[in-house]
Design a protein around this motif. Sequence first.
Motif, PDB file in Angstrom:
ATOM      1  N   GLY A  40       0.795  -1.229   0.000  1.00 58.00           N
ATOM      2  CA  GLY A  40       0.000   0.000   0.000  1.00 58.00           C
ATOM      3  C   GLY A  40       0.821   1.270   0.000  1.00 58.00           C
ATOM      4  O   GLY A  40       0.283   2.372  -0.068  1.00 58.00           O
ATOM      5  N   LYS A  41       2.161   1.122   0.104  1.00 58.68           N
ATOM      6  CA  LYS A  41       3.017   2.303   0.116  1.00 58.68           C
ATOM      7  C   LYS A  41       3.058   2.931  -1.278  1.00 58.68           C
ATOM      8  O   LYS A  41       3.151   2.219  -2.285  1.00 58.68           O
ATOM      9  CB  LYS A  41       4.432   1.923   0.547  1.00 58.68           C
ATOM     10  N   LEU A  42       2.954   4.263  -1.342  1.00 59.68           N
ATOM     11  CA  LEU A  42       2.991   4.944  -2.631  1.00 59.68           C
ATOM     12  C   LEU A  42       4.441   4.978  -3.119  1.00 59.68           C
ATOM     13  O   LEU A  42       5.287   5.650  -2.530  1.00 59.68           O
ATOM     14  CB  LEU A  42       2.430   6.360  -2.501  1.00 59.68           C
ATOM     15  N   ALA A  43       4.701   4.190  -4.164  1.00 53.26           N
ATOM     16  CA  ALA A  43       6.064   4.085  -4.681  1.00 53.26           C
ATOM     17  C   ALA A  43       6.500   5.402  -5.297  1.00 53.26           C
ATOM     18  O   ALA A  43       7.636   5.830  -5.149  1.00 53.26           O
ATOM     19  CB  ALA A  43       6.149   2.968  -5.713  1.00 53.26           C
ATOM     20  N   ASP A  44       5.579   6.054  -6.013  1.00 51.09           N
ATOM     21  CA  ASP A  44       5.886   7.364  -6.575  1.00 51.09           C
ATOM     22  C   ASP A  44       4.585   8.133  -6.785  1.00 51.09           C
ATOM     23  O   ASP A  44       3.520   7.537  -6.996  1.00 51.09           O
ATOM     24  CB  ASP A  44       6.639   7.229  -7.904  1.00 51.09           C
ATOM     25  N   VAL A  45       4.659   9.442  -6.698  1.00 49.18           N
ATOM     26  CA  VAL A  45       3.518  10.325  -6.977  1.00 49.18           C
ATOM     27  C   VAL A  45       3.990  11.344  -8.013  1.00 49.18           C
ATOM     28  O   VAL A  45       4.988  12.040  -7.796  1.00 49.18           O
ATOM     29  CB  VAL A  45       3.041  11.043  -5.695  1.00 49.18           C
ATOM     30  N   ILE A  46       3.305  11.385  -9.158  1.00 51.60           N
ATOM     31  CA  ILE A  46       3.779  12.205 -10.274  1.00 51.60           C
ATOM     32  C   ILE A  46       3.493  13.683 -10.024  1.00 51.60           C
ATOM     33  O   ILE A  46       2.349  14.076  -9.723  1.00 51.60           O
ATOM     34  CB  ILE A  46       3.133  11.730 -11.584  1.00 51.60           C
ATOM     35  N   VAL A  47       4.552  14.480 -10.143  1.00 55.29           N
ATOM     36  CA  VAL A  47       4.449  15.936  -9.939  1.00 55.29           C
ATOM     37  C   VAL A  47       3.393  16.510 -10.886  1.00 55.29           C
ATOM     38  O   VAL A  47       3.402  16.235 -12.084  1.00 55.29           O
ATOM     39  CB  VAL A  47       5.821  16.599 -10.194  1.00 55.29           C
ATOM     40  N   GLY A  48       2.454  17.257 -10.335  1.00 54.60           N
ATOM     41  CA  GLY A  48       1.404  17.891 -11.148  1.00 54.60           C
ATOM     42  C   GLY A  48       0.148  17.053 -11.305  1.00 54.60           C
ATOM     43  O   GLY A  48      -0.872  17.540 -11.776  1.00 54.60           O
ATOM     44  N   SER A  49       0.198  15.785 -10.891  1.00 55.21           N
ATOM     45  CA  SER A  49      -0.975  14.899 -11.052  1.00 55.21           C
ATOM     46  C   SER A  49      -2.042  15.259 -10.024  1.00 55.21           C
ATOM     47  O   SER A  49      -1.786  15.984  -9.060  1.00 55.21           O
ATOM     48  CB  SER A  49      -0.535  13.449 -10.854  1.00 55.21           C
ATOM     49  N   PRO A  50      -3.300  14.744 -10.198  1.00 52.85           N
ATOM     50  CA  PRO A  50      -4.345  15.031  -9.208  1.00 52.85           C
ATOM     51  C   PRO A  50      -3.939  14.644  -7.778  1.00 52.85           C
ATOM     52  O   PRO A  50      -4.178  15.402  -6.839  1.00 52.85           O
ATOM     53  CB  PRO A  50      -5.520  14.181  -9.703  1.00 52.85           C
ATOM     54  N   ALA A  51      -3.289  13.500  -7.609  1.00 52.05           N
ATOM     55  CA  ALA A  51      -2.868  13.096  -6.257  1.00 52.05           C
ATOM     56  C   ALA A  51      -1.843  14.076  -5.700  1.00 52.05           C
ATOM     57  O   ALA A  51      -1.890  14.465  -4.531  1.00 52.05           O
ATOM     58  CB  ALA A  51      -2.284  11.686  -6.297  1.00 52.05           C
ATOM     59  N   TYR A  52      -0.902  14.495  -6.540  1.00 52.90           N
ATOM     60  CA  TYR A  52       0.129  15.450  -6.133  1.00 52.90           C
ATOM     61  C   TYR A  52      -0.518  16.763  -5.698  1.00 52.90           C
ATOM     62  O   TYR A  52      -0.170  17.340  -4.670  1.00 52.90           O
ATOM     63  CB  TYR A  52       1.092  15.684  -7.296  1.00 52.90           C
ATOM     64  N   GLN A  53      -1.514  17.217  -6.489  1.00 56.72           N
ATOM     65  CA  GLN A  53      -2.168  18.489  -6.175  1.00 56.72           C
ATOM     66  C   GLN A  53      -2.934  18.428  -4.860  1.00 56.72           C
ATOM     67  O   GLN A  53      -3.122  19.435  -4.187  1.00 56.72           O
ATOM     68  CB  GLN A  53      -3.088  18.898  -7.321  1.00 56.72           C
ATOM     69  N   SER A  54      -3.349  17.225  -4.474  1.00 56.68           N
ATOM     70  CA  SER A  54      -4.075  17.103  -3.201  1.00 56.68           C
ATOM     71  C   SER A  54      -3.135  17.137  -1.999  1.00 56.68           C
ATOM     72  O   SER A  54      -3.584  17.242  -0.864  1.00 56.68           O
ATOM     73  CB  SER A  54      -4.883  15.801  -3.190  1.00 56.68           C
ATOM     74  N   GLY A  55      -1.815  17.004  -2.263  1.00 51.77           N
ATOM     75  CA  GLY A  55      -0.851  17.062  -1.163  1.00 51.77           C
ATOM     76  C   GLY A  55      -0.173  15.734  -0.847  1.00 51.77           C
ATOM     77  O   GLY A  55       0.700  15.660   0.016  1.00 51.77           O
ATOM     78  N   ILE A  56      -0.561  14.687  -1.544  1.00 50.10           N
ATOM     79  CA  ILE A  56       0.013  13.360  -1.298  1.00 50.10           C
ATOM     80  C   ILE A  56       1.431  13.277  -1.868  1.00 50.10           C
ATOM     81  O   ILE A  56       1.716  13.868  -2.900  1.00 50.10           O
ATOM     82  CB  ILE A  56      -0.892  12.281  -1.940  1.00 50.10           C
ATOM     83  N   GLY A  57       2.306  12.511  -1.205  1.00 47.20           N
ATOM     84  CA  GLY A  57       3.675  12.319  -1.692  1.00 47.20           C
ATOM     85  C   GLY A  57       4.098  10.873  -1.596  1.00 47.20           C
ATOM     86  O   GLY A  57       3.473  10.072  -0.879  1.00 47.20           O
ATOM     87  N   PRO A  58       5.151  10.509  -2.312  1.00 40.77           N
ATOM     88  CA  PRO A  58       5.622   9.125  -2.274  1.00 40.77           C
ATOM     89  C   PRO A  58       6.146   8.753  -0.877  1.00 40.77           C
ATOM     90  O   PRO A  58       6.613   9.610  -0.137  1.00 40.77           O
ATOM     91  CB  PRO A  58       6.751   9.092  -3.306  1.00 40.77           C
ATOM     92  N   GLY A  59       6.026   7.472  -0.545  1.00 41.67           N
ATOM     93  CA  GLY A  59       6.450   7.010   0.775  1.00 41.67           C
ATOM     94  C   GLY A  59       5.301   6.933   1.754  1.00 41.67           C
ATOM     95  O   GLY A  59       5.341   6.194   2.729  1.00 41.67           O
ATOM     96  N   MET A  60       4.237   7.746   1.506  1.00 42.16           N
ATOM     97  CA  MET A  60       3.038   7.628   2.346  1.00 42.16           C
ATOM     98  C   MET A  60       2.352   6.306   2.018  1.00 42.16           C
ATOM     99  O   MET A  60       2.556   5.734   0.951  1.00 42.16           O
ATOM    100  CB  MET A  60       2.077   8.779   2.060  1.00 42.16           C
TER     101      MET A  60
END
Length: 628
Positions: free
Chosen positions: A534-554
């Motif tokens: 369930g760990k976020l391996a990567d979060v793409i800069v500029g993506s909807p998840a990124y814009q919500s504040g989520i980052g990789p490792g969470m």
Amino acid sequence: MRLPFLRLAPFLSVLTWGLITSAPTASAQAIQLHVDLTDAPRNIYHAKLSIPAKPGSMTLVFPEWIPGNHRPSGPIADLTGIHMEAAGKPLAWQRDEIDMYAFHVTVPEGAEMIEVSLDSITANTSAGGGGPAASSNLLDLNWNTVLLYPQGANSDAVEVAASITLPDEWKFGTALRSTKISNKNEVEFTPVSLTTLVDSPLIAGEHFRQIDLGVSLDRPHVMDLVADSDADLAMKPEDLAAYKKLVAETGALFGARHYRHYDFLYTLSDQVGGHGLEHHESNDSAGSERTLLDPDLHFIEADLLPHEFAHSWNGKYRRPAGLATANYQQPMIGNLLWVYEGLTDYLGDLLAERSGLTTPEQYREALANTAAMLDHRPGRTWRPLEDTACSVQILRMVGSQWSNWRRSLDYYPEGELIWLEVDSIIRQQTRGRRSLDNFLRNFEGGESGPPKVVRYTLDDVVHALNDVASYDWATLLGERVNSTGARAPLGGIEGHGWKLIYNEQPNLLEKAVEKRFKTANFAYSLGFTIDKDGKLADVIVGSPAYQSGIGPGMKLVAVNGQKWSPAVLRSALKAAQRTTQSIELLVENAQFYRTYSVNYHEGEKNPHLQRVDGQPDLLTKMLAPLTK
Ligand SMILES: [Zn+2]
């Protein structure tokens, strides 16, 4: 132990054909090296060396820059138990204070030889990676991890007479030729140069099988397999046919072979890591334990052996000048790795398809996956591709977090896209009369012979391309590797009559990966990839998840209040298409939990290739096998 009689067959045939006229004996100046591998199951190798020496100060070095790794990866921290003596008396040695790979010693008057003993601790993750690796049932021996040699020597000029002791009942495979197999598990090898020794790893195991892949262009080919059980060694008839076809396809493509005989060293194990390392006369590859049995793993790993085999031409025979070094202490320059590895990535996928290890549809799905990943790489706005190649030393071991922003070893997959584009341009410029195959035959083929290295520069590549089709290759390649920009080079896909699209249908490669490794890819919709826990391996800069504040490792815990799984997340994506409400993701960030609202309503997006109406299908032409 059953003697590995099969190993002798190719040796005898080579003798018959006169490629080796007599079994050479070691000269007085040869380093004698014996490796005791009987402790492999408890992860340590013991080596003894006799190194010719002259009285006075001497520096011995442990190989640091490992060919194929392109970086200072020699496992120096695992070198232990060092003892040196001369004429029966212990010698005090001292490690260089700056260079951790160098050992200074004073050779006493009258001594002509230093006796060195050392141990190498094996890792359980480095099979096929240039390091030592072992498990209860098998081992991978890379000779560079069990020896020292005189500082400053050219590895071509150092002769080594090597021998091993294997665990009882274990059998082995290597491109080295054995002169003597005696006393059950003692094997002596024909003396070779240090270059050839380091280029000729050995695998061994309790469960071993050798498969004849046939003679092509006068060269015998075998596959040596070790696995954690005999059941894992069961190769299907269609795979055997495909690997024989792989050998034949390379003959038809390159028209020459730069080896005397070839061994595919193939380890099937979940215990020792999965890598592949190229050599002139063999490749040392490690796949998952059930690769031959499981169709998903078979697909995921289909390009491994074709990739490493293609390196015998592209990488070992033809090598960028900066990677062709005189010994293992001289630093390497990786700027042309988008040729060395990128062209090999192109060849690995192409040869897997041409030999029948993958279908045309599987080829296209894997290519769509590569193209989509590179087209969602914001790091390309600051880092040109060539910098990923020059940075191999620092990028090789980094994790997945922020890899879309840092970029990774992108010269592999993006190199494939560049060479695909080169192929499409050659086909268009020559109205289908020529293709990248012609370049490969001219540039990598030439005359068959024993292993040798022919260096090249970017100018040589440009000239060879111009010999096949006139074009401003210098400008094109310069732009591809030196410029920055948000979009991946998709011109090769489009030039072949296809385009990259996204829809709800799962990508076949991603589907296989998700099934086998329990990871999930939502990169092109929400903007993240997820590990099996369930760990976020990567979060793409500029993506909807990124814009919500989520980052990789969470770590993703719940989706809209329900415990997370790929299926739950997919349902939420579908539901969000019919509403304006955000998707609520409960995320664990070390000690803290927080809910993030992701405003996304476009559903699942998975990459595929689709035909462009009215344009010729050059991709299908490119994928056609050259042999029947
Ligand atoms: Zn490679």
